[in-house]
Design a protein around this motif. Structure first.
Motif, PDB file in Angstrom:
ATOM      1  N   ARG C  97       0.821  -1.211   0.000  1.00 41.26           N
ATOM      2  CA  ARG C  97       0.000   0.000   0.000  1.00 41.26           C
ATOM      3  C   ARG C  97       0.856   1.261   0.000  1.00 41.26           C
ATOM      4  O   ARG C  97       0.386   2.335  -0.382  1.00 41.26           O
ATOM      5  CB  ARG C  97      -0.944  -0.010   1.204  1.00 41.26           C
ATOM      6  CG  ARG C  97      -2.033  -1.052   1.052  1.00 41.26           C
ATOM      7  CD  ARG C  97      -2.923  -1.094   2.265  1.00 41.26           C
ATOM      8  NE  ARG C  97      -3.664  -2.350   2.298  1.00 41.26           N
ATOM      9  CZ  ARG C  97      -4.021  -2.965   3.419  1.00 41.26           C
ATOM     10  NH1 ARG C  97      -3.675  -2.457   4.588  1.00 41.26           N
ATOM     11  NH2 ARG C  97      -4.697  -4.088   3.374  1.00 41.26           N
ATOM     12  N   ALA C  98       2.092   1.133   0.446  1.00 39.83           N
ATOM     13  CA  ALA C  98       2.982   2.281   0.341  1.00 39.83           C
ATOM     14  C   ALA C  98       3.284   2.561  -1.131  1.00 39.83           C
ATOM     15  O   ALA C  98       3.503   3.700  -1.533  1.00 39.83           O
ATOM     16  CB  ALA C  98       4.274   2.013   1.103  1.00 39.83           C
ATOM     17  N   LYS C  99       3.291   1.507  -1.956  1.00 40.95           N
ATOM     18  CA  LYS C  99       3.588   1.683  -3.375  1.00 40.95           C
ATOM     19  C   LYS C  99       2.329   2.009  -4.172  1.00 40.95           C
ATOM     20  O   LYS C  99       2.405   2.650  -5.215  1.00 40.95           O
ATOM     21  CB  LYS C  99       4.186   0.391  -3.947  1.00 40.95           C
ATOM     22  CG  LYS C  99       5.624   0.161  -3.540  1.00 40.95           C
ATOM     23  CD  LYS C  99       6.176  -1.002  -4.324  1.00 40.95           C
ATOM     24  CE  LYS C  99       7.648  -1.182  -4.045  1.00 40.95           C
ATOM     25  NZ  LYS C  99       8.203  -2.228  -4.903  1.00 40.95           N
ATOM     26  N   VAL C 100       1.191   1.496  -3.685  1.00 35.60           N
ATOM     27  CA  VAL C 100      -0.066   1.731  -4.392  1.00 35.60           C
ATOM     28  C   VAL C 100      -0.967   2.549  -3.472  1.00 35.60           C
ATOM     29  O   VAL C 100      -1.649   2.012  -2.606  1.00 35.60           O
ATOM     30  CB  VAL C 100      -0.739   0.395  -4.762  1.00 35.60           C
ATOM     31  CG1 VAL C 100      -2.002   0.657  -5.573  1.00 35.60           C
ATOM     32  CG2 VAL C 100       0.213  -0.490  -5.524  1.00 35.60           C
ATOM     33  N   GLY C 101      -0.933   3.846  -3.619  1.00 32.04           N
ATOM     34  CA  GLY C 101      -1.684   4.722  -2.725  1.00 32.04           C
ATOM     35  C   GLY C 101      -3.142   4.774  -3.117  1.00 32.04           C
ATOM     36  O   GLY C 101      -3.542   4.331  -4.199  1.00 32.04           O
ATOM     37  N   MET C 102      -3.957   5.341  -2.217  1.00 34.88           N
ATOM     38  CA  MET C 102      -5.391   5.347  -2.492  1.00 34.88           C
ATOM     39  C   MET C 102      -6.037   6.641  -2.000  1.00 34.88           C
ATOM     40  O   MET C 102      -5.684   7.161  -0.952  1.00 34.88           O
ATOM     41  CB  MET C 102      -6.050   4.156  -1.805  1.00 34.88           C
ATOM     42  CG  MET C 102      -7.487   3.967  -2.212  1.00 34.88           C
ATOM     43  SD  MET C 102      -7.985   2.268  -1.958  1.00 34.88           S
ATOM     44  CE  MET C 102      -9.505   2.237  -2.858  1.00 34.88           C
ATOM     45  N   SER C 141       4.648  17.629  -1.756  1.00 36.05           N
ATOM     46  CA  SER C 141       3.387  16.918  -1.940  1.00 36.05           C
ATOM     47  C   SER C 141       2.240  17.901  -2.080  1.00 36.05           C
ATOM     48  O   SER C 141       1.354  17.739  -2.923  1.00 36.05           O
ATOM     49  CB  SER C 141       3.123  15.984  -0.765  1.00 36.05           C
ATOM     50  OG  SER C 141       4.242  15.178  -0.537  1.00 36.05           O
ATOM     51  N   LEU C 142       2.242  18.928  -1.224  1.00 34.22           N
ATOM     52  CA  LEU C 142       1.173  19.911  -1.282  1.00 34.22           C
ATOM     53  C   LEU C 142       1.214  20.672  -2.601  1.00 34.22           C
ATOM     54  O   LEU C 142       0.180  20.985  -3.194  1.00 34.22           O
ATOM     55  CB  LEU C 142       1.269  20.877  -0.088  1.00 34.22           C
ATOM     56  CG  LEU C 142       0.786  20.297   1.230  1.00 34.22           C
ATOM     57  CD1 LEU C 142       1.163  21.205   2.387  1.00 34.22           C
ATOM     58  CD2 LEU C 142      -0.727  20.069   1.217  1.00 34.22           C
ATOM     59  N   ILE C 172      -5.138  13.832  -1.510  1.00 38.35           N
ATOM     60  CA  ILE C 172      -4.273  13.447  -2.627  1.00 38.35           C
ATOM     61  C   ILE C 172      -2.816  13.747  -2.268  1.00 38.35           C
ATOM     62  O   ILE C 172      -1.924  12.912  -2.458  1.00 38.35           O
ATOM     63  CB  ILE C 172      -4.696  14.192  -3.913  1.00 38.35           C
ATOM     64  CG1 ILE C 172      -6.079  13.697  -4.361  1.00 38.35           C
ATOM     65  CG2 ILE C 172      -3.673  13.975  -5.025  1.00 38.35           C
ATOM     66  CD1 ILE C 172      -6.679  14.477  -5.514  1.00 38.35           C
ATOM     67  N   ALA C 173      -2.592  14.909  -1.637  1.00 38.66           N
ATOM     68  CA  ALA C 173      -1.229  15.244  -1.203  1.00 38.66           C
ATOM     69  C   ALA C 173      -0.726  14.194  -0.220  1.00 38.66           C
ATOM     70  O   ALA C 173       0.425  13.760  -0.277  1.00 38.66           O
ATOM     71  CB  ALA C 173      -1.226  16.618  -0.542  1.00 38.66           C
ATOM     72  N   ARG C 174      -1.609  13.758   0.649  1.00 36.32           N
ATOM     73  CA  ARG C 174      -1.259  12.759   1.651  1.00 36.32           C
ATOM     74  C   ARG C 174      -0.851  11.453   0.979  1.00 36.32           C
ATOM     75  O   ARG C 174       0.108  10.795   1.378  1.00 36.32           O
ATOM     76  CB  ARG C 174      -2.475  12.535   2.554  1.00 36.32           C
ATOM     77  CG  ARG C 174      -2.204  11.782   3.797  1.00 36.32           C
ATOM     78  CD  ARG C 174      -3.448  11.758   4.658  1.00 36.32           C
ATOM     79  NE  ARG C 174      -4.528  10.985   4.035  1.00 36.32           N
ATOM     80  CZ  ARG C 174      -5.758  10.890   4.532  1.00 36.32           C
ATOM     81  NH1 ARG C 174      -6.064  11.538   5.634  1.00 36.32           N
ATOM     82  NH2 ARG C 174      -6.672  10.181   3.926  1.00 36.32           N
ATOM     83  N   ALA C 175      -1.604  11.098  -0.069  1.00 37.47           N
ATOM     84  CA  ALA C 175      -1.285   9.862  -0.776  1.00 37.47           C
ATOM     85  C   ALA C 175       0.005  10.010  -1.567  1.00 37.47           C
ATOM     86  O   ALA C 175       0.818   9.088  -1.636  1.00 37.47           O
ATOM     87  CB  ALA C 175      -2.435   9.473  -1.697  1.00 37.47           C
ATOM     88  N   VAL C 176       0.224  11.183  -2.153  1.00 38.48           N
ATOM     89  CA  VAL C 176       1.419  11.420  -2.965  1.00 38.48           C
ATOM     90  C   VAL C 176       2.673  11.422  -2.099  1.00 38.48           C
ATOM     91  O   VAL C 176       3.750  11.028  -2.540  1.00 38.48           O
ATOM     92  CB  VAL C 176       1.251  12.759  -3.722  1.00 38.48           C
ATOM     93  CG1 VAL C 176       2.561  13.215  -4.324  1.00 38.48           C
ATOM     94  CG2 VAL C 176       0.187  12.626  -4.793  1.00 38.48           C
ATOM     95  N   ALA C 177       2.512  11.834  -0.822  1.00 38.63           N
ATOM     96  CA  ALA C 177       3.679  12.027   0.043  1.00 38.63           C
ATOM     97  C   ALA C 177       4.470  10.742   0.275  1.00 38.63           C
ATOM     98  O   ALA C 177       5.653  10.788   0.588  1.00 38.63           O
ATOM     99  CB  ALA C 177       3.237  12.619   1.378  1.00 38.63           C
ATOM    100  N   THR C 178       3.846   9.588   0.162  1.00 45.54           N
ATOM    101  CA  THR C 178       4.585   8.348   0.396  1.00 45.54           C
ATOM    102  C   THR C 178       5.311   7.892  -0.868  1.00 45.54           C
ATOM    103  O   THR C 178       5.810   6.776  -0.910  1.00 45.54           O
ATOM    104  CB  THR C 178       3.647   7.218   0.844  1.00 45.54           C
ATOM    105  OG1 THR C 178       2.598   7.100  -0.121  1.00 45.54           O
ATOM    106  CG2 THR C 178       3.042   7.488   2.192  1.00 45.54           C
ATOM    107  N   LEU C 183      -1.525   5.356  -8.166  1.00 49.56           N
ATOM    108  CA  LEU C 183      -2.478   6.068  -7.326  1.00 49.56           C
ATOM    109  C   LEU C 183      -3.885   5.597  -7.700  1.00 49.56           C
ATOM    110  O   LEU C 183      -4.292   5.715  -8.859  1.00 49.56           O
ATOM    111  CB  LEU C 183      -2.330   7.569  -7.585  1.00 49.56           C
ATOM    112  CG  LEU C 183      -2.705   8.530  -6.473  1.00 49.56           C
ATOM    113  CD1 LEU C 183      -2.043   8.140  -5.161  1.00 49.56           C
ATOM    114  CD2 LEU C 183      -2.308   9.938  -6.864  1.00 49.56           C
ATOM    115  N   LEU C 184      -4.572   5.036  -6.722  1.00 52.08           N
ATOM    116  CA  LEU C 184      -5.942   4.578  -6.970  1.00 52.08           C
ATOM    117  C   LEU C 184      -6.904   5.637  -6.447  1.00 52.08           C
ATOM    118  O   LEU C 184      -6.734   6.120  -5.330  1.00 52.08           O
ATOM    119  CB  LEU C 184      -6.204   3.257  -6.246  1.00 52.08           C
ATOM    120  CG  LEU C 184      -5.207   2.140  -6.496  1.00 52.08           C
ATOM    121  CD1 LEU C 184      -5.577   0.913  -5.655  1.00 52.08           C
ATOM    122  CD2 LEU C 184      -5.141   1.776  -7.961  1.00 52.08           C
ATOM    123  N   MET C 185      -7.895   6.010  -7.251  1.00 49.47           N
ATOM    124  CA  MET C 185      -8.853   7.017  -6.810  1.00 49.47           C
ATOM    125  C   MET C 185     -10.264   6.476  -6.971  1.00 49.47           C
ATOM    126  O   MET C 185     -10.681   6.146  -8.069  1.00 49.47           O
ATOM    127  CB  MET C 185      -8.706   8.296  -7.633  1.00 49.47           C
ATOM    128  CG  MET C 185      -7.341   8.935  -7.455  1.00 49.47           C
ATOM    129  SD  MET C 185      -7.298  10.471  -8.366  1.00 49.47           S
ATOM    130  CE  MET C 185      -5.971  11.288  -7.544  1.00 49.47           C
TER     131      MET C 185
END
Lengths: 439, 395, 265
Positions: C97-102, C141-142, C172-178, C183-185
């Motif tokens: 999940r660190a590699k595939v964010g959501m 990220s922001l 989205i910024a939170r997900a991008v930060a890792t 990125l799954l939306m």
């Protein structure tokens, strides 16, 4: 960023994090285990100490009732016969036991006559005296009775008294234990189910073997009747008013906050209220089930109102709208439709509140329910004003006594109390299962 | 006439009144109920209410006037009831709005019922204020609140300082909370976040059972099992004391009693944290425990603080466990294996047995009760406020 | 079996990031996803469309094993990320999940400050070596989520105090930060007003330059606007998968046609 890592090989950090995860999970499991073990320890301790209270050792004794001792006048006049006290009957019993020993050819080394007279419970002469006074024609005949033996002899068969402790105990001698063994071998000494424990009244400090819960059970029962008769209508009425009729204003807010606070007021404070309001101010008698019932009613009310309101709230507004829509008055819609639908929830809350009230002790101590009461209270309603005690208070009372046999009695009484509570909660659960409705 | 008789007669009259009222209404309408404003049964209920309200009202008054068992009470009550019922029967006609009368009466009764809760609080406060006033007229209030010695003496000249009792109360409560909060909280977390349905269906009722057990049972458990065990395995080997009743005994057992309280409140509160927050955290690759520690618990913190305060109020007001487990000696000591005592224990001991309601040694119990009431009330109000604010946040 | 196979050759130009083969999902007895094959290309926006209840969100949640958190859910078939089976026993979903964010349907910022929201992922995964590095990750990220300008002066304000659109961009910024790779939306704009939706859509288009983006949407216009590839799901089946332009102008399957012309859905 770091180079591409494979998903198939966890890195060191992930391993550390997973270890932390496992530890955290373990803490949770330990917490649950501790709680469950505490419950188990509690139950084992109570049942271990208390289950023997339901068995009692009695002596099967043939007793000649000599006229010269019990009714010298020979007139069988009750007033005259009452002059013979239990001390006189104790002698008759001692003689009877001695005679029986001789007849059976039992001889025990070092057995003194004091040991023989102390072998039976102090309650035994009273039992015999009551029997004779009830039927004076028995005098001069021979009767057989099952008589309570002393608490220490009873304890010997429950593992509480051993030959080692008997050497240090001035209330029992090893010779008495030998005698008990000999009588047991002859089949004269029985251990059987102890009905007296559930039906007999309390007994004094020196005769734990005779102490029973009869008065306490009646007292508790009376109090529950009072609570049921007052708390159910008042609680439901309050819940209905607050949920269905009350306007949303400051005053209603105050009532609501007040009710949730009352639910958390320490129970002993209700005892102080009962003492000040019902006994000192209104002049109701001490130790009476009516006062206990009133105090428990006030204490239980908020605990009934809160679930009752929840049950009313759970009835969907469409039901009210439907009733109002066909021209029912607000009152009719509530009493014909909403209340019946909420009834199972209200009843469940009521039973649980009642169960809590049954186990409550502290407030009852303050209104004099600790008193030593041996007389059964009368029939309702007058009986509500007679002195009585209550199950949990009786338990407290027994814990304050010196003889270790009372620990057994107190634990046994808790078993009785828990059985009542279990039964009530089971009924509540069944009600919920049977009538639970999801909208 | 006995009270039981009065009630029996009243019941019989009520039954008769119902049918009389209904019958009379039907008779007035010439057998055609449609001509009446209200259904005939409302005329019956009108009769019942007009009988019962005056009769029962008088009985209640008599109970508070202390003349409940006076023989005249029953007669007066019955007389008033019959007059009322007569009035109701007379008030019958096609235009009479019996339903409105009955409904107004019932609504009045409902309102009256909800006043009882207020009256109870008022009764508690007033009775204790009154007696506490008496107490402070005989005993300096500064000596009560700041005195460090508790030595009641029924021949007079007692020292009645609350501090040793307050110390014992707080010491025991703190130990109880130290036991109950971590265990209750972790148990709640495990139940709501980890446990499978099978495990839950066994462990949850077991923990809830702890809440259903009366406190006298815990008291006895402390007295006969926990106390002697702590003494034999901890206090004596460590040279810390020889008493089975101790702060530790009462604290531990009270802690066990409070576990279900903390766990069920925490359970509610943790479940109120929206699933979307958990998903958000898990979706970022957090482990479950990280999600709980870093997202769920901080979000639930206000609610949990409220739960702990409610538990603390429970601990402070608990009586039977400390009466049986803590001892009776008022002491200011740090040793948890020593017997100490609490406010509730002293309320019980000063108000049971022979009491003289003019002596400060008895009256002090009311001052203690009032202190306890104010203390727990403060905790409850604060806790309820916090919990309510917390709930609003997620609604 | 699915009628539809991926036919277009345009995908060959981008590297395949996630490949799903014969995926079946069961919720208890309910067969929610039936034998789905999809290839997600890197640096591409792939849209999953279909009527509600068609399984598109369920399938999305399989891609980072979020379905693991649901007890009764069972996944069969093979899903690989860069050729590695993500349902392999050895795979730790946490690392995956660190590699595939959501990013979720409803904005779900944690009840923490804006800064802590974005720093949450880097902190738990230990991505920053110090405060300065963390600050940098948060800022980047922001910026990437086009939120920096609006919040740079109030990083310590609670994230829940932002407007709905800002909250979603914060997520989205939170997900991008890792630094995820995919990125799954899940319907990221369904709770937003049109202006906020436009901002997020613009953002998605920018994100494409760095990540593979998979977006579930119930809005066909949105799929047409943001995606290069589109998959149409119906009743748990993948009906058609191909270039977005082709799906919307020249659908091969009659069901797809019915859906985009508004006859079903």
């Amino acid at each position: 960023m770091t180079a591409k890592t494979s998903l198939l090989t966890p890195d060191a950090r992930t391993k550390r994090r997973n270890a932390a995860e496992a530890r955290f999970r373990l803490y949770g499991l330990i917490a649950v285990a501790v709680a469950v073990i505490a419950l188990a320890g509690l139950l084992v301790s109570i049942f271990g100490n208390g289950s023997s209270a339901f068995r009692q050792t009695t002596l099967h004794l043939e007793i000649p009732l000599p006229e010269d001792k019990l009714d010298k006048s020979g007139t069988r006049d009750l007033e005259v016969m009452k002059k013979v006290t239990t001390i006189g009957y104790a002698k008759v019993l001692a003689n009877a036991l001695e005679a029986q020993l001789d007849a059976q050819g039992i001889s025990v080394e070092g057995l003194k006559s004091k040991d023989i007279s102390k072998f039976l419970s102090e309650e035994a002469p009273a039992t015999l005296r009551n029997q004779v006074l009830e039927d004076p024609s028995l005098v001069g005949q021979k009767i057989t009775l099952e008589l309570l033996v002393g608490g220490r002899i009873d304890g010997y068969y429950k593992g509480r008294v051993t030959r080692e402790t008997a050497l240090l105990d001035k209330n029992v001698s090893t010779a008495q234990l030998d005698l008990a063994d000999a009588l047991k071998e002859m089949g004269l000494l029985h251990t059987s189910f102890n009905w007296g424990f559930v039906t007999a009244p309390d007994a004094s400090e020196k005769r734990p073997e005779a102490a029973g819960l009869g008065v306490a059970i009646i007292g508790s029962f009376y109090m529950m009747i009072v609570v049921l008769a007052l708390a159910l209508p008042i609680g439901v009425a309050t819940a209905v008013y607050l949920e269905e009729f009350a306007p949303k204003n400051r005053f209603t807010d105050i009532i609501e906050v007040n009710i949730s606070n009352l639910a958390a007021v320490p129970s002993i404070v209700f005892g102080i209220l009962g003492l000040a309001a019902f006994i000192n101010f209104a002049g109701l008698p001490q130790s009476a089930p009516i006062v206990g019932g009133l105090v428990l009613t006030l204490m239980t009310l908020p605990r009934i109102i809160i679930p009752a309101r929840a049950a009313l709230k759970a009835v969907p507004p469409s039901i009210r709208a439907a009733a109002l829509g066909v021209g029912a008055s607000k009152m009719q819609s509530v009493f014909h439709h909403v209340l019946p639908l909420a009834a199972p929830g209200i009843l469940t809350g009521m039973i649980i509140g009642l169960a809590q009230a049954l186990g409550e002790t502290a407030p009852l101590l303050l209104i004099g329910m600790v008193a030593f009461v041996r007389d059964y209270p009368g029939a309702p309603m007058e009986g509500f004003f007679d002195p009585a005690t209550a199950l949990p208070v009786q338990i407290y009372n027994w814990t304050q006594r010196a003889d270790p046999a009372f620990v057994e009695r107190a634990s046994g009484a808790i078993i009785v109390l828990l059985i009542f509570l279990l039964a009530m909660n089971a009924v509540a659960i069944l009600l919920r299962r049977k009538f639970e409705r999801r909208w | 006439m006995t009270l039981g008789m009065v009630f029996l007669i009243l019941a019989a009259l009520a039954l008769a009144g119902f049918f009389l009222g209904r019958g009379r209404a039907l008779a007035v309408a010439g057998g055609d109920a449609r001509r009446l404003h209200s259904l005939p049964s409302y005329f019956g209920w009108q009769a019942v209410l007009f009988l019962a309200l005056p009769a029962l009202g008088l009985t209640a008054l008599a109970a508070f006037g202390g003349v409940l068992r006076h023989p005249a009470t029953g007669w007066v009550a019955l007389g008033l009831g019959v007059i009322g019922m007569g009035a109701a029967l007379w008030n019958t006609g096609t235009e009479v709005r019996a339903r409105n009368i009955v409904e107004t009466c019932v609504k009045g009764l409902l309102i009256l019922s909800s006043f009882i809760a207020i009256a109870t609080t008022l009764g508690i406060v007033l009775s204790m204020l009154f007696e506490t006033g008496q107490f402070f007229r005989q005993y300096q209030w500064t000596d009560f609140f700041f005195g460090t010695v508790w030595q009641p003496n029924f021949r007079g000249g007692s020292d009645l300082g609350i501090l040793p009792l307050l110390w014992g109360t707080l010491y025991i409560s703190v130990i109880a909370l130290l036991v109950a909060v971590p265990i209750g909280l972790f148990a709640a977390i495990y139940m709501s976040e980890y446990a499978g349905p099978k495990f839950r269906s066994f462990a949850k009722p077991a923990i809830e059972m702890l809440a259903g057990i009366p406190t006298i049972v815990y008291g006895l458990f402390a007295l006969i099992t926990v106390g002697p065990m702590l003494r034999d395995y901890f206090a004596q080997p460590l040279g810390l004391g020889t008493s089975a009743s101790s702060v530790m005994t009462a604290g531990l057992v009270m802690g066990v009693m409070i576990i279900p309280f903390v766990s069920s409140l925490s359970d509610d509160i943790i479940n109120a944290v929206p699933q979307s927050l958990r998903d958000g955290s898990l979706g970022l690759g957090a482990t479950q425990s990280e999600t709980i520690r870093l997202v769920v618990l901080p979000a639930a913190l206000p609610g949990i603080v409220g739960a702990v305060l409610l538990a603390a109020s429970r601990a402070v007001g608990e009586t039977m466990i400390v009466v049986l487990g803590a001892g009776a000696a008022a002491k200011l000591s740090l040793n948890p294996f020593e017997a100490m005592t609490t406010m509730t224990v002293k309320i019980v001991s000063q108000l049971t047995g022979d009491t003289d309601f003019a002596a400060p040694e008895t009256l002090v119990a009311f001052a203690l009760g009032l202190t306890l009431f104010v203390f727990t009330l403060g905790l409850n109000v604060l806790a309820l406020y916090i919990v309510r604010k917390y709930r609003e946040q997620y609604e | 079996m699915n009628v539809m196979r991926q036919t277009d050759d345009a995908t060959a130009t981008a590297e395949i990031k996630i490949a799903a083969k014969g995926v079946q999902v069961y919720y208890g007895d309910n067969h929610a996803i039936k034998d789905v094959d999809v290839d997600i290309a890197d640096r591409t926006v792939t849209a999953f469309i279909g009527p509600s209840g068609c399984g598109k969100s369920t399938f999305l949640r399989c891609l980072n094993r979020m379905n693991d958190t649901i007890d009764i859910c069972r996944v069969e078939g093979k899903i690989t990320l860069d050729g590695e089976d993500i349902y392999d026993k050895r795979v730790d979903p946490v690392q995956l999940r660190a590699k595939v964010g959501m990013v979720f349907q409803k904005p779900n910022p944690f009840p923490k400050s804006i800064y802590d929201n974005v720093a949450y992922g880097p902190r738990i995964h230990g991505l920053a070596r110090g405060k300065a590095e963390l600050d940098e990750i948060v800022e980047n990220s922001l910026r990437r989520a086009a939120l920096w300008g609006e919040v740079k002066d109030r990083l310590n304000a609670p994230g829940t105090g932002l407007s709905g659109g800002q909250q979603q961009r914060l997520c989205i910024a939170r997900a991008v930060a890792t630094s995820p790779e995919v990125l799954l939306m899940d319907e990221p704009c369904s709770a937003l007003d049109p202006i906020a939706t436009a901002q997020v859509e613009e953002l998605i288009d920018e994100l494409r330059s760095r990540f593979a983006v998979v977006i579930v949407t119930h809005s066909m216009q949105q799929a047409a606007r943001v995606s290069q590839k589109t998959a149409f799901f119906h009743l748990g089946n993948l009906v058609e998968f191909g270039e977005t332009g082709q799906i919307f102008t020249n659908p091969r399957d009659p069901r797809t046609e019915s859906y985009i012309t508004g006859r079903i859905g």
